[in-house]
Scaffold this motif. Structure first.
Motif, PDB file in Angstrom:
ATOM      1  N   GLY A  87      33.146  16.212  10.840  1.00 49.27           N
ATOM      2  CA  GLY A  87      32.753  17.520  10.319  1.00 49.27           C
ATOM      3  C   GLY A  87      32.219  18.415  11.416  1.00 49.27           C
ATOM      4  N   LEU A  88      32.161  19.705  11.126  1.00 45.71           N
ATOM      5  CA  LEU A  88      31.591  20.695  12.040  1.00 45.71           C
ATOM      6  C   LEU A  88      30.285  21.192  11.433  1.00 45.71           C
ATOM      7  CD1 LEU A  88      34.813  22.751  12.910  1.00 45.71           C
ATOM      8  CD2 LEU A  88      33.764  20.904  14.247  1.00 45.71           C
ATOM      9  N   PHE A  89      29.175  20.900  12.118  1.00 48.36           N
ATOM     10  CA  PHE A  89      27.841  21.257  11.630  1.00 48.36           C
ATOM     11  C   PHE A  89      27.250  22.323  12.542  1.00 48.36           C
ATOM     12  CE2 PHE A  89      28.735  17.060  10.047  1.00 48.36           C
ATOM     13  CZ  PHE A  89      28.189  17.031   8.763  1.00 48.36           C
ATOM     14  N   LEU A  90      26.842  23.429  11.967  1.00 46.97           N
ATOM     15  CA  LEU A  90      26.441  24.591  12.759  1.00 46.97           C
ATOM     16  C   LEU A  90      25.151  24.339  13.539  1.00 46.97           C
ATOM     17  CD1 LEU A  90      27.392  27.436  13.364  1.00 46.97           C
ATOM     18  CD2 LEU A  90      26.001  28.259  11.464  1.00 46.97           C
ATOM     19  N   LEU A  91      24.083  23.938  12.852  1.00 48.17           N
ATOM     20  CA  LEU A  91      22.809  23.751  13.543  1.00 48.17           C
ATOM     21  C   LEU A  91      22.846  22.505  14.424  1.00 48.17           C
ATOM     22  CD1 LEU A  91      19.963  24.772  13.997  1.00 48.17           C
ATOM     23  CD2 LEU A  91      19.213  23.437  12.007  1.00 48.17           C
ATOM     24  N   GLN A  92      23.409  21.410  13.925  1.00 46.04           N
ATOM     25  CA  GLN A  92      23.476  20.180  14.713  1.00 46.04           C
ATOM     26  C   GLN A  92      24.269  20.377  15.993  1.00 46.04           C
ATOM     27  OE1 GLN A  92      26.462  18.279  15.010  1.00 46.04           O
ATOM     28  NE2 GLN A  92      25.662  16.418  15.956  1.00 46.04           N
ATOM     29  N   SER A  93      25.251  21.280  15.978  1.00 45.58           N
ATOM     30  CA  SER A  93      26.080  21.510  17.168  1.00 45.58           C
ATOM     31  C   SER A  93      25.282  22.123  18.311  1.00 45.58           C
ATOM     32  CB  SER A  93      27.273  22.419  16.828  1.00 45.58           C
ATOM     33  OG  SER A  93      26.841  23.753  16.584  1.00 45.58           O
ATOM     34  N   SER A  94      24.093  22.651  18.022  1.00 45.04           N
ATOM     35  CA  SER A  94      23.261  23.226  19.085  1.00 45.04           C
ATOM     36  C   SER A  94      22.434  22.161  19.798  1.00 45.04           C
ATOM     37  CB  SER A  94      22.327  24.298  18.507  1.00 45.04           C
ATOM     38  OG  SER A  94      21.392  23.734  17.616  1.00 45.04           O
ATOM     39  N   CYS A  95      22.482  20.918  19.316  1.00 43.08           N
ATOM     40  CA  CYS A  95      21.733  19.835  19.964  1.00 43.08           C
ATOM     41  C   CYS A  95      22.472  19.358  21.213  1.00 43.08           C
ATOM     42  CB  CYS A  95      21.558  18.659  19.002  1.00 43.08           C
ATOM     43  SG  CYS A  95      20.501  18.979  17.586  1.00 43.08           S
ATOM     44  N   ASN A  96      21.807  19.366  22.334  1.00 44.54           N
ATOM     45  CA  ASN A  96      22.384  18.856  23.573  1.00 44.54           C
ATOM     46  C   ASN A  96      22.190  17.348  23.677  1.00 44.54           C
ATOM     47  OD1 ASN A  96      23.404  21.287  24.849  1.00 44.54           O
ATOM     48  ND2 ASN A  96      21.260  21.925  24.986  1.00 44.54           N
ATOM     49  N   HIS A  97      22.862  16.756  24.669  1.00 46.99           N
ATOM     50  CA  HIS A  97      22.826  15.301  24.856  1.00 46.99           C
ATOM     51  C   HIS A  97      21.694  14.873  25.777  1.00 46.99           C
ATOM     52  CE1 HIS A  97      24.065  11.224  25.965  1.00 46.99           C
ATOM     53  NE2 HIS A  97      23.855  11.592  27.222  1.00 46.99           N
ATOM     54  N   SER A  98      21.151  13.696  25.497  1.00 44.43           N
ATOM     55  CA  SER A  98      20.271  12.982  26.416  1.00 44.43           C
ATOM     56  C   SER A  98      20.522  11.495  26.235  1.00 44.43           C
ATOM     57  CB  SER A  98      18.796  13.300  26.140  1.00 44.43           C
ATOM     58  OG  SER A  98      17.955  12.461  26.917  1.00 44.43           O
ATOM     59  N   CYS A  99      20.471  10.750  27.324  1.00 47.52           N
ATOM     60  CA  CYS A  99      20.601   9.288  27.231  1.00 47.52           C
ATOM     61  C   CYS A  99      19.318   8.652  26.705  1.00 47.52           C
ATOM     62  CB  CYS A  99      20.962   8.694  28.589  1.00 47.52           C
ATOM     63  SG  CYS A  99      22.599   9.222  29.182  1.00 47.52           S
ATOM     64  N   ASN A 156      34.871  12.597  28.068  1.00 52.57           N
ATOM     65  CA  ASN A 156      34.914  12.997  26.673  1.00 52.57           C
ATOM     66  C   ASN A 156      34.249  14.331  26.384  1.00 52.57           C
ATOM     67  OD1 ASN A 156      36.081  10.520  25.115  1.00 52.57           O
ATOM     68  ND2 ASN A 156      34.636   9.635  26.569  1.00 52.57           N
ATOM     69  N   TYR A 157      33.279  14.738  27.231  1.00 54.03           N
ATOM     70  CA  TYR A 157      32.542  15.976  26.958  1.00 54.03           C
ATOM     71  C   TYR A 157      32.496  16.918  28.147  1.00 54.03           C
ATOM     72  CZ  TYR A 157      31.106  13.240  22.927  1.00 54.03           C
ATOM     73  OH  TYR A 157      31.111  12.474  21.794  1.00 54.03           O
ATOM     74  N   LEU A 158      33.051  16.505  29.285  1.00 55.01           N
ATOM     75  CA  LEU A 158      33.222  17.366  30.447  1.00 55.01           C
ATOM     76  C   LEU A 158      31.921  17.905  31.016  1.00 55.01           C
ATOM     77  CD1 LEU A 158      36.352  19.415  29.281  1.00 55.01           C
ATOM     78  CD2 LEU A 158      36.268  17.184  30.376  1.00 55.01           C
ATOM     79  N   PHE A 159      30.897  17.059  31.095  1.00 56.85           N
ATOM     80  CA  PHE A 159      29.681  17.477  31.781  1.00 56.85           C
ATOM     81  C   PHE A 159      29.032  16.267  32.439  1.00 56.85           C
ATOM     82  CE2 PHE A 159      27.918  16.153  27.696  1.00 56.85           C
ATOM     83  CZ  PHE A 159      26.731  15.528  28.053  1.00 56.85           C
ATOM     84  N   VAL A 160      28.166  16.555  33.398  1.00 61.76           N
ATOM     85  CA  VAL A 160      27.387  15.523  34.079  1.00 61.76           C
ATOM     86  C   VAL A 160      25.978  15.556  33.504  1.00 61.76           C
ATOM     87  CG1 VAL A 160      26.431  14.752  36.278  1.00 61.76           C
ATOM     88  CG2 VAL A 160      28.757  15.692  36.181  1.00 61.76           C
ATOM     89  N   CYS A 161      25.532  14.433  32.986  1.00 64.36           N
ATOM     90  CA  CYS A 161      24.228  14.377  32.330  1.00 64.36           C
ATOM     91  C   CYS A 161      23.101  14.455  33.363  1.00 64.36           C
ATOM     92  CB  CYS A 161      24.105  13.090  31.519  1.00 64.36           C
ATOM     93  SG  CYS A 161      22.528  12.937  30.644  1.00 64.36           S
ATOM     94  N   SER A 162      22.095  15.270  33.069  1.00 70.72           N
ATOM     95  CA  SER A 162      20.943  15.407  33.962  1.00 70.72           C
ATOM     96  C   SER A 162      19.650  15.062  33.230  1.00 70.72           C
ATOM     97  CB  SER A 162      20.866  16.832  34.517  1.00 70.72           C
ATOM     98  OG  SER A 162      20.775  17.779  33.452  1.00 70.72           O
ATOM     99  N   CYS A 163      19.763  14.168  32.231  1.00 70.45           N
ATOM    100  CA  CYS A 163      18.566  13.759  31.504  1.00 70.45           C
ATOM    101  C   CYS A 163      17.670  12.925  32.430  1.00 70.45           C
ATOM    102  CB  CYS A 163      18.953  12.961  30.254  1.00 70.45           C
ATOM    103  SG  CYS A 163      19.525  11.270  30.581  1.00 70.45           S
ATOM    104  N   PRO A 164      16.392  12.727  32.090  1.00 69.07           N
ATOM    105  CA  PRO A 164      15.484  11.974  32.969  1.00 69.07           C
ATOM    106  C   PRO A 164      16.000  10.577  33.326  1.00 69.07           C
ATOM    107  CG  PRO A 164      14.236  13.116  31.279  1.00 69.07           C
ATOM    108  CD  PRO A 164      15.682  13.324  30.946  1.00 69.07           C
ATOM    109  N   LYS A 165      16.638   9.899  32.387  1.00 71.82           N
ATOM    110  CA  LYS A 165      17.144   8.560  32.668  1.00 71.82           C
ATOM    111  C   LYS A 165      18.223   8.598  33.737  1.00 71.82           C
ATOM    112  CE  LYS A 165      19.124   4.485  30.366  1.00 71.82           C
ATOM    113  NZ  LYS A 165      19.520   3.888  29.060  1.00 71.82           N
ATOM    114  N   CYS A 166      19.157   9.540  33.616  1.00 73.91           N
ATOM    115  CA  CYS A 166      20.248   9.645  34.593  1.00 73.91           C
ATOM    116  C   CYS A 166      19.736  10.104  35.956  1.00 73.91           C
ATOM    117  CB  CYS A 166      21.327  10.591  34.074  1.00 73.91           C
ATOM    118  SG  CYS A 166      22.358   9.881  32.764  1.00 73.91           S
TER     119      CYS A 166
END
Length: 398
Positions: free
Chosen positions: A293-305, A358-368
């Motif tokens: 599904g496509l969720f409008l508000l959830q789609s604004s959540c960025n990734h973190s490991c 799969n998402y075309l970005f390099v993660c810069s979360c604290p863990k990475c």
């Protein structure tokens, strides 16, 4: 086409509560939007409940006899029927069947195409949004989840009285640059089908385009060009959220909430443990009716490991519950993980590889960031798992 906070929250179940809890902010041109806490959120709290703009089952649901509502994706089997099929035991009897919330007597079929709905309300909602005039064109091959989400986006705009409003909603979802869109489209199609994009675009246009789209749909018309069709693939690939529903898991949750004596609890837990062992032996890990599904508000959540929140579907339908995995402070960004638990436990190199592909970005979360200078510790087992994941994606995405 910037969106107001009201628009971003418009598909949440309790918009007033969500408005006081979170807000969407623009971060930068690389990350785009992000979701931030407006007040303190405690671990375990439900941050919001959101329904999708559009959703669709995966084709393999019907191929493997998983029955789900065509609109809300709720499992249509009773918990007992579900357990019997998954365990391969047609004589299995569940205790406490009164806890199952599936009501077969309420199920209805579309009178034209016979797809099933869990209720008249869902059948009518589907007809009102996309299924009334477009049902004939909603079942053309190839019926991948990506294609069906895209088709329902077009059908929704076609049927809407306020076409501009729906266009505005869809265009709030994250988009990518042209070269990234091409990469995502190829990833979704798989290596064997990358050359079929033009053919799919032709079939898509033949099935869904009509002259009514010339009225008030300037942006939607772009979807029927090859470049626009590729951008739709990228939009779905970037924003699509997996949905899993199960009448059996809902029954198990209801059993967990029962007030029982210690002996009764021990007997029930033992029964459920053995049931899942039998299911694992017979069926493996594929327990849920699945879709996207496509969720409008959830789609604004960025990734973190190291995610602060996770999405789940505890109501056995398409309502997404975003829950806090840890305490969240006011002003803190609320990140989810685009990787599952096993993938997050892999080396930094493996995680980055999965996210780039799969998402075309390099993660810069604290863990990475903390592991960035470590040597590539990808194990042979991880490499084998990555190869298996690639093979599974090639099979299931198309």
């Amino acid at each position: 086409m910037a969106a107001s906070q009201d628009v971003m929250l418009s598909f949440c179940v309790d918009t007033t509560k969500v408005c006081n809890c979170v807000e969407v902010r623009f971060i930068d041109k690389v990350k785009g939007k992000g979701l931030f806490a407006k007040k303190a959120i405690k671990k375990g709290d439900t941050i919001f409940v959101e329904r999708p703009l559009v959703s669709s089952q995966f084709l393999w649901n019907s191929q493997y006899k998983y029955k789900a509502c065509e609109y809300c994706l709720s499992a249509l089997e009773t918990a007992q029927d579900n357990a019997r099929r998954l365990s391969g035991n047609p004589g299995l009897s569940l205790p406490h069947t009164e806890l199952c919330k599936v009501r077969p007597e309420l199920h209805q079929a579309c009178p034209q195409c016979q797809v099933m709905y869990c209720s008249n309300e869902c059948r009518q909602a589907a007809a009102d949004q996309y299924h009334r005039d477009a049902w004939r064109s909603m079942h053309y091959p190839p019926e991948t989840s990506s294609i069906m989400l895209m088709a329902r986006m077009v059908a929704t705009v076609k049927q809407a009285q306020d076409k501009y409003c729906w266009q505005k909603l869809f265009f709030q979802l994250c988009s990518r640059a042209a070269n990234e869109e091409e990469e995502i489209a190829h990833k979704l199609l798989g290596e064997k089908f990358q050359g079929h994009l033009t053919l799919l675009q032709t079939l898509f246009t033949t099935a869904l385009y009509d002259d009514h789209l010339n009225m008030g749909c300037p942006f939607t018309l772009q979807w029927f060009t090859l470049e626009g069709f590729r951008s739709l693939f990228a939009l779905v690939g970037t924003n699509g959220q997996g949905i899993g529903t199960s009448s059996l898991s809902q029954w198990v949750q209801a059993c967990d909430a029962l007030e029982l004596t210690s002996q009764q609890r021990e007997q029930l837990d033992s029964f459920i443990d053995q049931l899942y062992k039998d299911i694992e032996k017979e069926t493996g890990d594929f327990l849920n009716c699945e879709g996207s599904g496509l969720f409008l508000l959830q789609s604004s959540c960025n990734h973190s490991c190291i995610p602060k929140a996770e999405a789940s579907f505890p109501n056995n339908n398409f309502l997404l519950h975003l829950s806090a995995l840890s305490d969240i402070s006011p002003g803190e960004e609320i990140c989810i993980s685009y990787l599952d638990c096993c993938q997050r436990d892999r080396s930094c190199h493996s995680r980055q590889k999965l996210l780039r592909e799969n998402y075309l970005f390099v993660c810069s979360c604290p863990k990475c960031v903390s592991q960035m200078d470590e040597l590539d510790l990808t194990s042979s087992e991880e490499e084998e798992e990555e190869e298996e994941d690639d093979m599974e994606e090639e099979i299931t995405d198309v």
